[in-house]
Scaffold this motif. Structure first.
Motif, PDB file in Angstrom:
ATOM      1  N   ARG A 139       0.808  -1.227   0.000  1.00  0.00           N
ATOM      2  CA  ARG A 139       0.000   0.000   0.000  1.00  0.00           C
ATOM      3  C   ARG A 139       0.840   1.276   0.000  1.00  0.00           C
ATOM      4  NH1 ARG A 139      -2.326  -3.031   4.182  1.00  0.00           N
ATOM      5  NH2 ARG A 139      -1.342  -1.636   5.705  1.00  0.00           N
ATOM      6  N   CYS A 140       2.136   1.177   0.311  1.00  0.00           N
ATOM      7  CA  CYS A 140       2.938   2.383   0.561  1.00  0.00           C
ATOM      8  C   CYS A 140       4.110   2.465  -0.403  1.00  0.00           C
ATOM      9  CB  CYS A 140       3.436   2.389   2.010  1.00  0.00           C
ATOM     10  SG  CYS A 140       4.426   3.846   2.414  1.00  0.00           S
ATOM     11  N   VAL A 141       4.051   3.371  -1.351  1.00  0.00           N
ATOM     12  CA  VAL A 141       5.119   3.508  -2.340  1.00  0.00           C
ATOM     13  C   VAL A 141       6.389   4.068  -1.704  1.00  0.00           C
ATOM     14  CG1 VAL A 141       4.387   5.828  -3.055  1.00  0.00           C
ATOM     15  CG2 VAL A 141       5.673   4.391  -4.653  1.00  0.00           C
ATOM     16  N   ASN A 142       6.264   4.927  -0.684  1.00  0.00           N
ATOM     17  CA  ASN A 142       7.449   5.510  -0.056  1.00  0.00           C
ATOM     18  C   ASN A 142       8.257   4.450   0.685  1.00  0.00           C
ATOM     19  OD1 ASN A 142       6.959   8.155  -0.937  1.00  0.00           O
ATOM     20  ND2 ASN A 142       5.585   8.551   0.769  1.00  0.00           N
ATOM     21  N   CYS A 143       7.602   3.577   1.406  1.00  0.00           N
ATOM     22  CA  CYS A 143       8.319   2.529   2.127  1.00  0.00           C
ATOM     23  C   CYS A 143       8.884   1.488   1.161  1.00  0.00           C
ATOM     24  CB  CYS A 143       7.421   1.881   3.176  1.00  0.00           C
ATOM     25  SG  CYS A 143       7.151   2.929   4.634  1.00  0.00           S
ATOM     26  N   ARG A 144       8.207   1.276   0.034  1.00  0.00           N
ATOM     27  CA  ARG A 144       8.789   0.383  -0.970  1.00  0.00           C
ATOM     28  C   ARG A 144      10.100   0.962  -1.483  1.00  0.00           C
ATOM     29  NH1 ARG A 144       3.474  -0.170  -2.988  1.00  0.00           N
ATOM     30  NH2 ARG A 144       3.926   1.084  -4.832  1.00  0.00           N
ATOM     31  N   ALA A 145      10.133   2.276  -1.659  1.00  0.00           N
ATOM     32  CA  ALA A 145      11.364   2.923  -2.115  1.00  0.00           C
ATOM     33  C   ALA A 145      12.465   2.793  -1.067  1.00  0.00           C
ATOM     34  CB  ALA A 145      11.099   4.396  -2.436  1.00  0.00           C
ATOM     35  N   ARG A 146      12.114   2.989   0.221  1.00  0.00           N
ATOM     36  CA  ARG A 146      13.094   2.842   1.290  1.00  0.00           C
ATOM     37  C   ARG A 146      13.628   1.407   1.345  1.00  0.00           C
ATOM     38  NH1 ARG A 146      13.301   6.676   5.445  1.00  0.00           N
ATOM     39  NH2 ARG A 146      14.982   5.349   6.240  1.00  0.00           N
ATOM     40  N   PHE A 147      12.739   0.427   1.191  1.00  0.00           N
ATOM     41  CA  PHE A 147      13.147  -0.980   1.184  1.00  0.00           C
ATOM     42  C   PHE A 147      14.121  -1.236   0.038  1.00  0.00           C
ATOM     43  CE2 PHE A 147      12.666  -5.311  -0.353  1.00  0.00           C
ATOM     44  CZ  PHE A 147      12.756  -6.069   0.804  1.00  0.00           C
ATOM     45  N   ALA A 148      13.813  -0.711  -1.146  1.00  0.00           N
ATOM     46  CA  ALA A 148      14.683  -0.917  -2.307  1.00  0.00           C
ATOM     47  C   ALA A 148      16.045  -0.278  -2.089  1.00  0.00           C
ATOM     48  CB  ALA A 148      14.023  -0.345  -3.560  1.00  0.00           C
ATOM     49  N   GLU A 149      16.068   0.920  -1.480  1.00  0.00           N
ATOM     50  CA  GLU A 149      17.339   1.596  -1.226  1.00  0.00           C
ATOM     51  C   GLU A 149      18.193   0.802  -0.241  1.00  0.00           C
ATOM     52  OE1 GLU A 149      16.090   5.369   0.159  1.00  0.00           O
ATOM     53  OE2 GLU A 149      15.410   6.074  -1.802  1.00  0.00           O
ATOM     54  N   GLU A 150      17.576   0.367   0.859  1.00  0.00           N
ATOM     55  CA  GLU A 150      18.311  -0.390   1.874  1.00  0.00           C
ATOM     56  C   GLU A 150      18.865  -1.684   1.275  1.00  0.00           C
ATOM     57  OE1 GLU A 150      18.906  -1.505   6.273  1.00  0.00           O
ATOM     58  OE2 GLU A 150      18.651   0.379   5.210  1.00  0.00           O
ATOM     59  N   ARG A 151      18.033  -2.370   0.507  1.00  0.00           N
ATOM     60  CA  ARG A 151      18.475  -3.633  -0.083  1.00  0.00           C
ATOM     61  C   ARG A 151      19.584  -3.395  -1.097  1.00  0.00           C
ATOM     62  NH1 ARG A 151      14.269  -7.472  -3.118  1.00  0.00           N
ATOM     63  NH2 ARG A 151      14.283  -5.683  -4.533  1.00  0.00           N
ATOM     64  N   ALA A 152      19.500  -2.305  -1.863  1.00  0.00           N
ATOM     65  CA  ALA A 152      20.528  -2.019  -2.862  1.00  0.00           C
ATOM     66  C   ALA A 152      21.881  -1.779  -2.197  1.00  0.00           C
ATOM     67  CB  ALA A 152      20.121  -0.803  -3.697  1.00  0.00           C
ATOM     68  N   VAL A 153      21.881  -1.050  -1.072  1.00  0.00           N
ATOM     69  CA  VAL A 153      23.136  -0.792  -0.354  1.00  0.00           C
ATOM     70  C   VAL A 153      23.749  -2.095   0.120  1.00  0.00           C
ATOM     71  CG1 VAL A 153      24.126   0.217   1.737  1.00  0.00           C
ATOM     72  CG2 VAL A 153      22.551   1.560   0.350  1.00  0.00           C
ATOM     73  N   LYS A 154      22.935  -2.941   0.746  1.00  0.00           N
ATOM     74  CA  LYS A 154      23.463  -4.188   1.292  1.00  0.00           C
ATOM     75  C   LYS A 154      23.880  -5.156   0.181  1.00  0.00           C
ATOM     76  CE  LYS A 154      21.183  -3.853   5.749  1.00  0.00           C
ATOM     77  NZ  LYS A 154      20.323  -4.502   6.765  1.00  0.00           N
ATOM     78  N   THR A 155      23.116  -5.157  -0.914  1.00  0.00           N
ATOM     79  CA  THR A 155      23.486  -6.014  -2.033  1.00  0.00           C
ATOM     80  C   THR A 155      24.805  -5.569  -2.641  1.00  0.00           C
ATOM     81  OG1 THR A 155      21.174  -6.498  -2.552  1.00  0.00           O
ATOM     82  CG2 THR A 155      22.784  -6.857  -4.313  1.00  0.00           C
ATOM     83  N   LEU A 156      24.987  -4.248  -2.763  1.00  0.00           N
ATOM     84  CA  LEU A 156      26.229  -3.714  -3.306  1.00  0.00           C
ATOM     85  C   LEU A 156      27.412  -4.115  -2.447  1.00  0.00           C
ATOM     86  CD1 LEU A 156      27.617  -1.897  -5.398  1.00  0.00           C
ATOM     87  CD2 LEU A 156      27.166   0.041  -3.882  1.00  0.00           C
ATOM     88  N   LEU A 157      27.248  -4.033  -1.135  1.00  0.00           N
ATOM     89  CA  LEU A 157      28.334  -4.419  -0.237  1.00  0.00           C
ATOM     90  C   LEU A 157      28.664  -5.898  -0.368  1.00  0.00           C
ATOM     91  CD1 LEU A 157      27.393  -2.449   3.005  1.00  0.00           C
ATOM     92  CD2 LEU A 157      29.243  -1.956   1.409  1.00  0.00           C
ATOM     93  N   ARG A 158      27.630  -6.728  -0.488  1.00  0.00           N
ATOM     94  CA  ARG A 158      27.861  -8.167  -0.576  1.00  0.00           C
ATOM     95  C   ARG A 158      28.475  -8.571  -1.914  1.00  0.00           C
ATOM     96  NH1 ARG A 158      22.685  -8.616   1.894  1.00  0.00           N
ATOM     97  NH2 ARG A 158      21.773  -8.935  -0.164  1.00  0.00           N
ATOM     98  N   GLU A 159      27.954  -7.984  -3.010  1.00  0.00           N
ATOM     99  CA  GLU A 159      28.324  -8.470  -4.337  1.00  0.00           C
ATOM    100  C   GLU A 159      29.581  -7.834  -4.894  1.00  0.00           C
ATOM    101  OE1 GLU A 159      24.984  -7.905  -6.864  1.00  0.00           O
ATOM    102  OE2 GLU A 159      23.791  -9.496  -5.958  1.00  0.00           O
ATOM    103  N   ARG A 160      29.853  -6.583  -4.520  1.00  0.00           N
ATOM    104  CA  ARG A 160      30.918  -5.847  -5.185  1.00  0.00           C
ATOM    105  C   ARG A 160      32.183  -5.690  -4.354  1.00  0.00           C
ATOM    106  NH1 ARG A 160      29.408  -6.466 -10.283  1.00  0.00           N
ATOM    107  NH2 ARG A 160      27.242  -5.890 -10.581  1.00  0.00           N
ATOM    108  N   ALA A 161      32.073  -5.815  -3.054  1.00  0.00           N
ATOM    109  CA  ALA A 161      33.258  -5.653  -2.218  1.00  0.00           C
ATOM    110  C   ALA A 161      34.157  -6.876  -2.364  1.00  0.00           C
ATOM    111  CB  ALA A 161      32.848  -5.472  -0.759  1.00  0.00           C
TER     112      ALA A 161
END
Length: 283
Positions: free
Chosen positions: A33-55
């Protein structure tokens, strides 16, 4: 559940897959129901994915490890001090502002510090960091697809294609609806939301025996086709206005309808079948 509760108590654990079944259900219902929290979820996941996959996976030198631990200890100490101060304020009947800001900082600061430390370590030991190929609009579309595949709740009351099209055009978005019916998909419905910057975005969801497809229309904001188009698509029939990508395990089609918008189609279908669905349903 409201946004404050989700961000403070659920967001980090949701990204890490640490919620219980009941908590996960509540979190996914809120994100649907909440587009803003979906965006926050995507941002948080992108940061953690970047750390896991690229470091680069190397043993952290003592000086870097010590700096990270010291920074995290400082955050914990400051948080404990602020919690104690707020407790005293509440006992004295004082209601101080800024509590939400502090709590959000406690969620994001550790990740930011870790990212900075990893970046510095890579720069010291490996020259330039590996290039990240994260595409924000694709990540957001994938996040929405995952949420809607579990539970899609249209906010356009009618499921008639003409009514959905009119609703989209009323928000200055393309009114074209893909007709995947002869490919075995049913139109589940449509919804219109607002992105964090206030611009409209529409979601049309299709479900069939072979899988699901999400169509997203939004303003292009200058997005051009990223590099890395799928090598699977090599026939002349498939070239032109549609750009196909195999991205993080998903099949994605990017196109540019009139009006300064983009169309992003997302599916878990194999690329070949996905392309055929689109080609057979294109206007």
């Amino acid at each position: 559940m409201d946004c404050t509760t989700y961000i403070e108590k659920y967001l980090s654990a949701h990204v890490d897959g640490e919620l219980s079944a009941a908590e996960l259900r509540d979190a996914e219902e809120h994100l649907a129901r909440c587009v803003n929290c979906r965006a926050r979820f995507a941002e948080e996941r992108a940061v953690k994915t970047l750390l896991r996959e690229r470091a680069q996976m190397r043993r952290t030198p003592p000086i870097v490890r010590g700096s990270i631990l010291a920074a995290l200890d400082a955050i914990d100490s400051a948080a404990a001090s602020n919690d104690a101060a707020r407790s005293r304020d509440r006992s004295a009947g004082i209601d101080r502002g800024g509590m939400l800001t502090m709590r959000r900082a406690r969620i994001w600061l550790p990740a930011a510090i870790a990212a900075a430390a990893v970046f510095a370590f890579i720069m010291i030991h490996g020259g330039n960091p590996p290039q990240a190929h994260a595409i924000a609009s694709f990540d957001a579309a994938i996040n929405n697809y995952e949420q809607f595949a579990a539970h899609f709740e249209p906010n356009i009351k009618s499921s008639a294609p003409a009514d959905i099209s009119d609703a989209y055009m009323g928000h200055q978005l393309p009114g074209f609806l893909w007709n995947f019916q002869h490919r075995g998909y049913n139109l589940i419905g449509g919804r219109v939301d607002r992105l964090p910057d206030g611009t409209p975005v529409s979601y049309t969801f299709y479900r069939g025996d072979a899988g699901t497809i999400l169509c997203t229309y939004m303003k292009s904001h200058g997005l051009r086709p990223p590099p890395g188009e799928s090598p699977v698509v090599d026939e002349p029939t498939y070239s032109g206005e549609h750009h196909y990508y195999q991205y993080k395990g998903y099949s994605i089609c990017l196109s540019y309808p009139p009006g300064g918008c983009i169309c992003i189609l997302v599916s878990k279908r194999p690329m070949r079948e996905f392309v055929e669905d689109i080609v057979d349903s294109a206007p």
